[in-house]
Design an enzyme around this catalytic site. Structure first.
Site, PDB file in Angstrom:
ATOM      1  CB  THR A 143      -9.661   4.376  -0.485  1.00 18.44           C
ATOM      2  OG1 THR A 143      -8.804   5.092   0.448  1.00 18.44           O
ATOM      3  CG2 THR A 143      -9.217   3.178  -1.299  1.00 18.44           C
TER       4      THR A 143
ATOM      5  CG  HIS B  53      -1.863  -0.586   1.186  1.00 20.42           C
ATOM      6  ND1 HIS B  53      -3.206  -0.856   0.395  1.00 20.42           N
ATOM      7  CD2 HIS B  53      -2.351  -2.786   1.581  1.00 20.42           C
ATOM      8  CE1 HIS B  53      -3.573  -1.634   0.596  1.00 20.42           C
ATOM      9  NE2 HIS B  53      -3.773  -2.991   1.623  1.00 20.42           N
TER      10      HIS B  53
ATOM     11  CE  LYS C 275     -13.861   5.657   1.198  1.00 19.93           C
ATOM     12  NZ  LYS C 275     -12.761   6.474   2.226  1.00 19.93           N
TER      13      LYS C 275
HETATM   14  C1  LIG Z   1       4.133   0.902   9.811  1.00 17.19           C
HETATM   15  C2  LIG Z   1       3.715   2.280   9.743  1.00 17.19           C
HETATM   16  C3  LIG Z   1       2.561   1.935   8.622  1.00 17.19           C
HETATM   17  C4  LIG Z   1       1.177   1.671   8.930  1.00 17.19           C
HETATM   18  C5  LIG Z   1       0.639   2.014   7.604  1.00 17.19           C
HETATM   19  C6  LIG Z   1       0.845   2.071   6.724  1.00 17.19           C
HETATM   20  C7  LIG Z   1      -0.243   1.888   5.669  1.00 17.19           C
HETATM   21  C8  LIG Z   1       0.342   1.423   4.181  1.00 17.19           C
HETATM   22  C9  LIG Z   1      -0.360   3.659   5.363  1.00 17.19           C
HETATM   23  C10 LIG Z   1      -1.610   3.137   4.085  1.00 17.19           C
HETATM   24  O1  LIG Z   1      -2.668   3.601   4.870  1.00 17.19           O
HETATM   25  N1  LIG Z   1      -1.319   3.448   2.907  1.00 17.19           N
HETATM   26  C11 LIG Z   1      -2.639   3.828   2.479  1.00 17.19           C
HETATM   27  O2  LIG Z   1      -3.576   2.496   1.570  1.00 17.19           O
HETATM   28  C12 LIG Z   1      -4.353   3.608   0.846  1.00 17.19           C
HETATM   29  C13 LIG Z   1      -4.980   1.898   0.861  1.00 17.19           C
HETATM   30  O3  LIG Z   1      -4.355   1.166   0.119  1.00 17.19           O
HETATM   31  C14 LIG Z   1      -3.891   3.945  -0.464  1.00 17.19           C
HETATM   32  O4  LIG Z   1      -5.299   4.291  -0.950  1.00 17.19           O
HETATM   33  C15 LIG Z   1      -3.241   5.119   0.121  1.00 17.19           C
HETATM   34  O5  LIG Z   1      -3.325   5.692  -1.192  1.00 17.19           O
HETATM   35  C16 LIG Z   1      -1.960   4.833   0.802  1.00 17.19           C
HETATM   36  O6  LIG Z   1      -1.524   5.591   1.182  1.00 17.19           O
HETATM   37  C17 LIG Z   1       2.139   2.374   6.994  1.00 17.19           C
HETATM   38  C18 LIG Z   1       3.106   2.270   7.439  1.00 17.19           C
END
Ligand SMILES: CCc1ccc([C@H](C)CC(=O)N[C@@H]2O[C@H](CO)[C@@H](O)[C@H](O)[C@H]2O)cc1
Length: 821
Positions: A662, A363, A666
């Site tokens: 996302t 992601h 929406k």
């Molecule tokens: C380890 C800390 C951490 C926690 C969460 C994350 C997630 C991957 C961050 C996140 O929410 N990414 C988002 O994911 C969405 C669903 O696929 C995408 O639409 C967004 O572009 C993306 O930033 C990374 C690192």
């Protein structure tokens, strides 16, 4: 509706009314006179839950009976939000329930507001997991979601003097009517300890792990209904507890605190969600959380498999496990431990089963977000799993080192162990190697995965990386958030809009129809009035519902470039003050979003938005032509209120850095026009809605790369743009922070000399795109034409489509579109 039907509805209403009254009395233990809004909420929730449980038990039964392959969605985050309206909508009893409550003098909208959000996630990744759970049920996929039942979800944000303050979130303080504790489902989770080697009866050696510490994972199940209650799936969340809740010996010896230490230590694992959504906390507790839920989930699903099919060797035929980013990736080593150490499966066969069972979704490409764990920590906390990771790596490197171009550099890049900064395990590499399919979440992102972070791995497993562009559930984000627009659309496309979102295309024919435009615009205005009331009530700022509502709501992060938006606001502010009598269009800039607690720059950006708003909103010279507001405590419920009222959707990330987005979907579905870069899913939104109906600007991902290689100094761009330099100067000089003139000096210097996110480089293009927005806004028929065409062409972005693609290409499970048994 024909008499019979009203009769039936009448009966339904009466039945639901009596059911709610019974729940209030016997489950909540309250009389009608003494009942609080929360009591009525619980009584209503328990009433719809009865309906849900009916189908839930039959769904579980039919999955068992038909021996269908199950999908297991492992995610450390599920950003669910509220469930009352969603359950009533999906069970098709919302109108009857609203009528039943009205007969009891209770307003369903009031009950909607008393429910706490289940905020068990940070942002996009967590919300996507929640949308996916609802779509998997809607498509009758036999699926389980596995996660952690945090006692405290994402912190509550309060804004004090423009600054973010974090407070513990306490969603369970009033209990949770949607979950069922499963005291009989408890899994022991080991940590630390040592490994013995023993000889098996067949003479083979077996590794036996003796954990030094054990905690228990206790299951809580929440039923997840799909559209029309077609199928109900289970979200199983694990809560941590001590094997021994109280060390009586210590207690009796007077060490009362010591007696509780084990308990505190164990329960801390599921105490709170880590609030970082890009930078790994890298703390031991986080790794404990990741292993805790990965091990509990695997123990549970392997137990279920064996109870249904006897032999663990057939696991890959009957289970598809999706890893929601690398956070559950340790599950790969855990399944190898279970297969090899606990079921004596030979290594290669175990590895084949593992790869065939797992698939992994990435992601983010942000280097700092790719999890790596120090080898010493992994060796201490999970000694057997570290051994397994070493063996996976040895066999992996042995295989590639045979290849012609196996240079030292290449082997180092391919290795599961990053030797460069102290020895660290690359969880992305483990997830990639242990999966049969790996996907990105938008076409651009998946392409960039192949050319950047996963370039080397892609070259040894061509075709493993595929794309699954994200989606959103239209039940929550259209029907439940914008019921008025939904019924207008259903008049045109019929009521199977939520069964098959692609029927929305039919609406395109009405894009220039003035009466349809009028009705469409009237709904938007009503939603803006509702939002204006909420803003007035929450932060005391009065909004003009006829102003252009320009909305930027998402986590605060430099790559999402809230600063670029604020700079444009300051530039316009200066212009209006300089030319007060030009025919300006009234505009409201609405910001909302949380910053990770430790992310100081993001917190400064929140303060800047508030400081700029304070000055602009109180400047009489502006005559209300421009307002800038920051709404505190952005969450799923607030998004449901803001999105239907938005005219313009800000999706302005530095190209190549937003994996998908996302929120962009929406907004466009609800008819807001997008101003954005060619980043993430914005590209595919443009392809579907048509470039005339979206405002694209700025550097592309390739141009960003090229620009960065030339240097990230912003001075040239600033010198070329008087508006930009003026805006930067007023911010740096304290125009918006008279109480601390140098508050933003650092922020402006970073933009000037180290503009990694290319805010200065994209400013003029953004400024001009905003002017184009204004020109379109002035031409109302053209504006509403574009708005209607956005709604009409967003059907493809339903998470039902996304899930159907996962089911077909990755999980190999059948789907049953809703409305068809
Ligand atoms: C380890 C800390 C951490 C926690 C969460 C994350 C997630 C991957 C961050 C996140 O929410 N990414 C988002 O994911 C969405 C669903 O696929 C995408 O639409 C967004 O572009 C993306 O930033 C990374 C690192």
């Amino acid at each position: 509706a024909p008499a019979a039907e009203t009769q039936a509805i009448g009966e339904d209403v009466a039945a639901i009314r009596d059911l709610i009254l019974a729940k209030l009395k016997y489950s909540v233990g309250k009389s009608v006179t003494a009942a609080s809004p929360h009591d009525w909420f619980v009584a209503t929730a328990l009433s719809v839950r009865d309906k849900v449980v009916e189908s839930w038990l039959s769904s579980i039964e039919s999955s068992k009976r038909t021996g269908r392959k199950r999908v297991y969605y492992l995610s450390l985050e599920f950003l669910i939000g509220r469930l009352l309206i969603d359950a009533l909508t999906n069970m098709e009893m919302i109108d009857e329930t609203r009528a039943a409550l009205a007969e009891l003098g209770v307003d369903l909208e009031t009950l909607r507001e008393v429910e706490d959000d289940a905020a068990l996630g940070n942002g996009g990744l967590g919300r996507l997991a929640a949308c996916f759970m609802e779509s998997m049920a809607t498509l009758s996929i036999a699926a389980y979601g596995y996660g952690i039942r945090y006692d405290h979800g994402l912190f509550r944000q309060r804004i004090k003097n423009g600054r973010q303050l974090e407070y513990p979130e306490d969603w369970l303080s009033f209990g949770n009517p949607w979950e069922f504790q499963r005291p009989e489902i408890v899994c022991p989770i080991g940590f630390g300890g040592h490994i013995d080697t023993e000889t098996r009866p067949d003479g083979e050696l077996r590794q036996v792990w003796h954990p030094g510490e054990t905690v228990e994972a206790l299951a809580y199940d929440t039923p997840i209904p799909g559209w029309r209650g077609a199928h109900i799936n289970t979200l199983r969340l694990w809560s941590a507890r001590a094997v021994d809740p109280l060390r009586l010996d210590q207690f009796n010896s007077g060490d009362h605190i010591g007696a509780l230490m084990d308990r505190v230590r164990a329960e801390s694992i599921s105490k709170v969600l880590y609030p970082g959504d890009t930078t790994p906390a890298g703390q031991e507790l986080r790794l404990r959380q990741e292993f805790f839920f990965a091990s509990a989930s695997l123990q549970d699903l392997v137990r279920r498999h064996i109870s249904l099919y006897g032999d663990v060797r057939t696991l890959a035929d009957k289970a598809a496990i999706q890893l929601n980013d690398t956070h559950p990736a340790i599950a790969i080593a855990e399944l190898m431990h279970i297969l090899v150490d606990l079921h004596d499966i030979p290594w290669d066969e175990a590895w084949a089963i593992t790869q065939a069972t797992f698939s992994y979704t990435n992601h983010t490409l942000l280097p700092e977000a790719l999890e790596t764990w120090p080898v010493p920590l992994m060796e201490r906390l999970l000694p057997r799993h570290m051994q397994i990771i070493y063996l996976i790596n040895a066999l992996h490197l042995a295989k590639v080192s045979g290849e012609p171009d196996a240079t030292g550099h290449r082997l180092a890049a391919l290795s599961l162990i990053d030797e460069s900064h102290g020895r660290r395990v690359r969880m992305g590499h483990l997830a990639f190697l242990g999966s049969h399919k790996v996907n990105g979440v938008s076409q651009l992102h998946s392409d960039l995965m192949k050319t950047t972070v996963f370039h080397d791995l892609e070259s040894i497993a061509p075709g493993k990386i595929t794309n699954k562009t994200n989606g959103i559930t239209f039940r929550r984000w259209l029907k439940e958030a914008n019921p008025a627009l939904t019924s207008l659309l259903m008049e045109v496309v019929g009521d199977n809009l939520l069964d098959n979102a692609m029927v929305l295309e039919k609406v395109a024919a009405l894009a220039d129809d003035s009466s349809f435009q009028e009705r469409y615009a009237a709904i938007r205005r009503a939603n803006k009035m509702t939002l204006a009331r909420l803003v007035q009530q929450r932060i005391g700022v009065k909004l003009n519902p006829d102003a252009l509502f320009d909305v930027h709501i998402k986590r605060i992060h430099e790559y999402k470039r809230q600063v670029l938006n604020i700079l444009e606001a300051v530039a316009i502010y200066e212009e209006i003050r300089a030319q007060p009598f030009r025919d300006w269009i009234p505009r409201v800039k609405i910001f909302a979003g949380k910053a990770a607690a430790s992310y100081t720059t993001a917190k400064l950006i929140i303060q800047l938005a508030n400081d700029v708003g304070k000055v602009i909103n109180s400047d009489p010279a502006l005559r209300g032509l421009l307002k800038v507001v920051f709404l505190p405590n952005y969450n799923v419920s607030l998004a449901e209120r803001i999105i239907p009222a938005a005219d313009l959707s800000e999706q302005i990330s530095t190209a190549g850095m937003e994996a998908s987005g996302t929120g962009n979907m929406k907004f466009a579905l609800n008819g807001a026009l997008t101003i954005g870069t060619l980043d993430g899913a914005n590209v595919e939104i443009m392809e579907h809605v048509g470039s005339p109906n979206i405002f694209i600007f700025g550097l592309t991902a390739d141009e960003v790369e090229a620009k960065r290689s030339q240097g990230i100094n912003g001075q040239d761009a600033i010198a070329r743009s008087p508006k930009l330099s003026e805006a930067l100067e007023s911010i740096a000089s304290g125009v918006f922070s008279p109480d601390e003139p140098h508050r933003y000096r650092g922020l402006v210097d970073a933009l000037t000399y180290h503009d990694f996110f290319l805010v200065t480089a994209d400013f003029d293009a953004y400024y001009n795109a905003q002017r184009a927005v204004f020109r379109r806004w002035r031409d109302k028929p053209a504006w509403w034409r574009s708005a209607i065409l956005n709604t009409a062409h967003m059907g493809w972005f339903s998470s039902d489509r996304t899930i159907a693609e996962y089911a077909e290409e990755i999980w190999n499970v059948p789907v049953t579109p809703p409305g068809r048994k």
